[in-house]
Design a protein around this motif. Sequence first.
Motif, PDB file in Angstrom:
ATOM      1  N   GLU A   1       7.887  -0.531 -11.813  1.00 52.96           N
ATOM      2  CA  GLU A   1       6.987   0.512 -12.295  1.00 52.96           C
ATOM      3  C   GLU A   1       5.520   0.156 -12.074  1.00 52.96           C
ATOM      4  OE1 GLU A   1       7.825   1.446 -16.333  1.00 52.96           O
ATOM      5  OE2 GLU A   1       9.919   1.991 -15.960  1.00 52.96           O
ATOM      6  N   THR A   2       5.203  -1.120 -12.099  1.00 54.60           N
ATOM      7  CA  THR A   2       3.820  -1.566 -11.958  1.00 54.60           C
ATOM      8  C   THR A   2       3.326  -1.339 -10.534  1.00 54.60           C
ATOM      9  OG1 THR A   2       4.279  -3.312 -13.568  1.00 54.60           O
ATOM     10  CG2 THR A   2       2.275  -3.548 -12.246  1.00 54.60           C
ATOM     11  N   PRO A   3       2.093  -0.849 -10.354  1.00 53.31           N
ATOM     12  CA  PRO A   3       1.531  -0.785  -9.005  1.00 53.31           C
ATOM     13  C   PRO A   3       1.539  -2.172  -8.367  1.00 53.31           C
ATOM     14  CG  PRO A   3       0.144   0.419 -10.551  1.00 53.31           C
ATOM     15  CD  PRO A   3       1.174  -0.306 -11.373  1.00 53.31           C
ATOM     16  N   ILE A   4       1.877  -2.221  -7.085  1.00 54.39           N
ATOM     17  CA  ILE A   4       2.013  -3.504  -6.397  1.00 54.39           C
ATOM     18  C   ILE A   4       1.336  -3.396  -5.034  1.00 54.39           C
ATOM     19  CG2 ILE A   4       4.314  -2.882  -5.545  1.00 54.39           C
ATOM     20  CD1 ILE A   4       5.117  -5.836  -5.915  1.00 54.39           C
ATOM     21  N   VAL A   5       0.474  -4.359  -4.727  1.00 56.71           N
ATOM     22  CA  VAL A   5      -0.312  -4.302  -3.494  1.00 56.71           C
ATOM     23  C   VAL A   5      -0.306  -5.676  -2.827  1.00 56.71           C
ATOM     24  CG1 VAL A   5      -1.829  -2.469  -4.355  1.00 56.71           C
ATOM     25  CG2 VAL A   5      -2.464  -4.868  -4.704  1.00 56.71           C
ATOM     26  N   PRO A   6      -0.547  -5.723  -1.510  1.00 65.37           N
ATOM     27  CA  PRO A   6      -0.631  -7.017  -0.826  1.00 65.37           C
ATOM     28  C   PRO A   6      -1.990  -7.662  -1.032  1.00 65.37           C
ATOM     29  CG  PRO A   6      -0.938  -5.257   0.769  1.00 65.37           C
ATOM     30  CD  PRO A   6      -0.621  -4.589  -0.550  1.00 65.37           C
ATOM     31  N   ALA A   7      -2.010  -8.992  -1.005  1.00 62.84           N
ATOM     32  CA  ALA A   7      -3.276  -9.724  -1.061  1.00 62.84           C
ATOM     33  C   ALA A   7      -4.099  -9.419   0.190  1.00 62.84           C
ATOM     34  CB  ALA A   7      -3.006 -11.217  -1.177  1.00 62.84           C
ATOM     35  N   GLU A   8      -5.410  -9.576   0.077  1.00 61.87           N
ATOM     36  CA  GLU A   8      -6.303  -9.248   1.188  1.00 61.87           C
ATOM     37  C   GLU A   8      -6.938 -10.461   1.856  1.00 61.87           C
ATOM     38  OE1 GLU A   8      -9.302  -6.544  -0.141  1.00 61.87           O
ATOM     39  OE2 GLU A   8      -7.887  -4.916  -0.558  1.00 61.87           O
ATOM     40  N   LEU A   9      -7.101 -11.554   1.126  1.00 60.68           N
ATOM     41  CA  LEU A   9      -7.969 -12.630   1.601  1.00 60.68           C
ATOM     42  C   LEU A   9      -7.259 -13.686   2.443  1.00 60.68           C
ATOM     43  CD1 LEU A   9     -10.088 -13.066  -1.638  1.00 60.68           C
ATOM     44  CD2 LEU A   9     -10.654 -11.738   0.403  1.00 60.68           C
ATOM     45  N   ARG A  10      -5.938 -13.623   2.497  1.00 59.95           N
ATOM     46  CA  ARG A  10      -5.154 -14.500   3.370  1.00 59.95           C
ATOM     47  C   ARG A  10      -5.509 -15.962   3.136  1.00 59.95           C
ATOM     48  NH1 ARG A  10      -2.152 -10.268   3.725  1.00 59.95           N
ATOM     49  NH2 ARG A  10      -2.593  -8.785   5.381  1.00 59.95           N
ATOM     50  N   ASN A  11      -5.752 -16.703   4.244  1.00 64.48           N
ATOM     51  CA  ASN A  11      -5.941 -18.151   4.169  1.00 64.48           C
ATOM     52  C   ASN A  11      -7.274 -18.573   3.567  1.00 64.48           C
ATOM     53  OD1 ASN A  11      -3.443 -18.763   5.270  1.00 64.48           O
ATOM     54  ND2 ASN A  11      -4.206 -18.698   7.364  1.00 64.48           N
ATOM     55  N   ASN A  12      -8.172 -17.620   3.334  1.00 59.28           N
ATOM     56  CA  ASN A  12      -9.466 -17.970   2.737  1.00 59.28           C
ATOM     57  C   ASN A  12      -9.451 -17.879   1.216  1.00 59.28           C
ATOM     58  OD1 ASN A  12     -10.614 -18.376   5.262  1.00 59.28           O
ATOM     59  ND2 ASN A  12     -11.365 -16.279   5.422  1.00 59.28           N
ATOM     60  N   ALA A  13      -8.368 -17.392   0.631  1.00 63.22           N
ATOM     61  CA  ALA A  13      -8.362 -17.115  -0.803  1.00 63.22           C
ATOM     62  C   ALA A  13      -8.587 -18.370  -1.641  1.00 63.22           C
ATOM     63  CB  ALA A  13      -7.050 -16.438  -1.213  1.00 63.22           C
ATOM     64  N   GLY A  14      -7.915 -19.467  -1.301  1.00 61.65           N
ATOM     65  CA  GLY A  14      -8.078 -20.692  -2.076  1.00 61.65           C
ATOM     66  C   GLY A  14      -9.498 -21.225  -2.015  1.00 61.65           C
ATOM     67  N   ILE A  15     -10.071 -21.244  -0.822  1.00 55.26           N
ATOM     68  CA  ILE A  15     -11.448 -21.708  -0.646  1.00 55.26           C
ATOM     69  C   ILE A  15     -12.405 -20.853  -1.472  1.00 55.26           C
ATOM     70  CG2 ILE A  15     -13.354 -21.822   1.024  1.00 55.26           C
ATOM     71  CD1 ILE A  15     -11.277 -22.644   3.141  1.00 55.26           C
ATOM     72  N   MET A  16     -12.270 -19.531  -1.366  1.00 55.12           N
ATOM     73  CA  MET A  16     -13.198 -18.631  -2.050  1.00 55.12           C
ATOM     74  C   MET A  16     -13.037 -18.702  -3.560  1.00 55.12           C
ATOM     75  SD  MET A  16     -13.012 -15.395   0.578  1.00 55.12           S
ATOM     76  CE  MET A  16     -14.119 -14.389  -0.415  1.00 55.12           C
ATOM     77  N   GLY A  17     -11.802 -18.766  -4.027  1.00 57.88           N
ATOM     78  CA  GLY A  17     -11.585 -18.842  -5.465  1.00 57.88           C
ATOM     79  C   GLY A  17     -12.052 -20.149  -6.063  1.00 57.88           C
ATOM     80  N   ALA A  18     -11.815 -21.256  -5.354  1.00 63.94           N
ATOM     81  CA  ALA A  18     -12.274 -22.558  -5.844  1.00 63.94           C
ATOM     82  C   ALA A  18     -13.797 -22.586  -5.948  1.00 63.94           C
ATOM     83  CB  ALA A  18     -11.777 -23.672  -4.926  1.00 63.94           C
ATOM     84  N   ALA A  19     -14.464 -22.052  -4.928  1.00 64.91           N
ATOM     85  CA  ALA A  19     -15.934 -22.023  -4.939  1.00 64.91           C
ATOM     86  C   ALA A  19     -16.457 -21.148  -6.076  1.00 64.91           C
ATOM     87  CB  ALA A  19     -16.451 -21.519  -3.593  1.00 64.91           C
ATOM     88  N   ALA A  20     -15.853 -19.968  -6.256  1.00 68.35           N
ATOM     89  CA  ALA A  20     -16.311 -19.050  -7.303  1.00 68.35           C
ATOM     90  C   ALA A  20     -16.101 -19.634  -8.692  1.00 68.35           C
ATOM     91  CB  ALA A  20     -15.581 -17.713  -7.171  1.00 68.35           C
ATOM     92  N   LEU A  21     -14.984 -20.306  -8.903  1.00 66.34           N
ATOM     93  CA  LEU A  21     -14.708 -20.901 -10.203  1.00 66.34           C
ATOM     94  C   LEU A  21     -15.621 -22.096 -10.481  1.00 66.34           C
ATOM     95  CD1 LEU A  21     -10.839 -20.564 -10.176  1.00 66.34           C
ATOM     96  CD2 LEU A  21     -12.364 -19.584 -11.913  1.00 66.34           C
ATOM     97  N   ALA A  22     -15.997 -22.829  -9.431  1.00 68.54           N
ATOM     98  CA  ALA A  22     -16.932 -23.942  -9.613  1.00 68.54           C
ATOM     99  C   ALA A  22     -18.282 -23.425 -10.106  1.00 68.54           C
ATOM    100  CB  ALA A  22     -17.105 -24.703  -8.303  1.00 68.54           C
ATOM    101  N   GLU A  23     -18.746 -22.348  -9.516  1.00 69.60           N
ATOM    102  CA  GLU A  23     -20.031 -21.779  -9.928  1.00 69.60           C
ATOM    103  C   GLU A  23     -19.930 -21.196 -11.339  1.00 69.60           C
ATOM    104  OE1 GLU A  23     -23.968 -20.626  -9.926  1.00 69.60           O
ATOM    105  OE2 GLU A  23     -22.919 -21.938  -8.498  1.00 69.60           O
ATOM    106  N   ARG A  24     -18.848 -20.526 -11.639  1.00 70.12           N
ATOM    107  CA  ARG A  24     -18.682 -19.953 -12.977  1.00 70.12           C
ATOM    108  C   ARG A  24     -18.588 -21.057 -14.030  1.00 70.12           C
ATOM    109  NH1 ARG A  24     -14.937 -14.849 -14.678  1.00 70.12           N
ATOM    110  NH2 ARG A  24     -15.194 -15.020 -16.925  1.00 70.12           N
TER     111      ARG A  24
END
Length: 253
Positions: A227-250
Motif C-alpha cells: 500500500e505504501t508508495p514505493i520509488v527507486p533511489a536516485e543517487l546510485r553510487n554517490n549516495a554514501g559519499i553524499m550522505g556521509a558528507a551531509a551528516l558530518a556537516e550537520r
Amino acid sequence: MTRAIGIDIGGTGIKGAIVDLDAGELVSERVKQNTPEGGEPDAIIDTVRQIVDELISEHGGDDVAHIGVCFPAIVRNGRTMSAANVSDDWIGLDADTLFGEALGRDIHFVNDADAAGYAEAVYGAARDQRGLVIVTTLGTGIGSAFIYDGVLVPNTELGHLELDGDDAEHWAANSAREREELSFEEWATRLTRYYRHVEFLFSPDLLVIGGGVSKQHDEFMHLIDVETPIVPAELRNNAGIMGAAALAERHAR
C-alpha cells in the motif's frame, strides 16, 4: 558554498569526493582505491588518508573542515560495533577518534545504509517528504535507513528482521535472487512478503529501494504489492559519499 568530504568504505573499495552540500552534488572527481586485503583498521585508515590527501591536493579541498565516513557496521557514538567483510578488529573501535587523529579534521562516522538513506532524503528520491521514509538497499544483504521529518534514526538493520524463521535478507536480498536464479517475478513475491511485514511494523509514508539492482527497477518494482508508495533511489553510487558528507556537516553544527 558549504563543502565537506564524504568517504564511503566498502568491503572491496573505498571511494571519496568533495560534496557541495548546498547544491547536493559532487564538486570533485571520485577518488577510489581498493579496500586493503583483510580490512584491518590501520590499513583502511592509511587508504582513507591517501584519498583525502589526493582530494585536498588535486581537487581544491584544503579549506574543507569536515569529513564524513560511512562504513558497513553498526555505529554508536563514533564506535563501530560490528564488522561486515572487514576485520573483526573494528568491533568496539573508537573510529571517530582514530580517523580524526589520522586526518587532522573533524570526523563523523555513520553506517553506510544510513548515509545512503539520508542522502536520498535530502537530495534524492525522498526529498521534501514528510513523515517516515524507509530506504532499503538490496544487495548482498538488506541495508536500511529510517528518516523521520528529515532526522535520521540510525542503525535499524531491517535486513535482520526474522520472518518465516530466518533473517529476511537471507531469502529476499538481491544475492538470494542471483544465488537461486530467481526470475524478477519470483523475487517480487518475496519482496512483497518482506515489505508488507515492514509496513505492518512501521507504517511508513514512503519506501525507497536502493542498491545496484535499483537500476533495473522497471523489471520488478511494479510487481511489489504494497500500500505504501514505493520509488527507486536516485543517487546510485554517490549516495554514501553524499550522505556521509551531509551528516558530518550537520553533526558539526
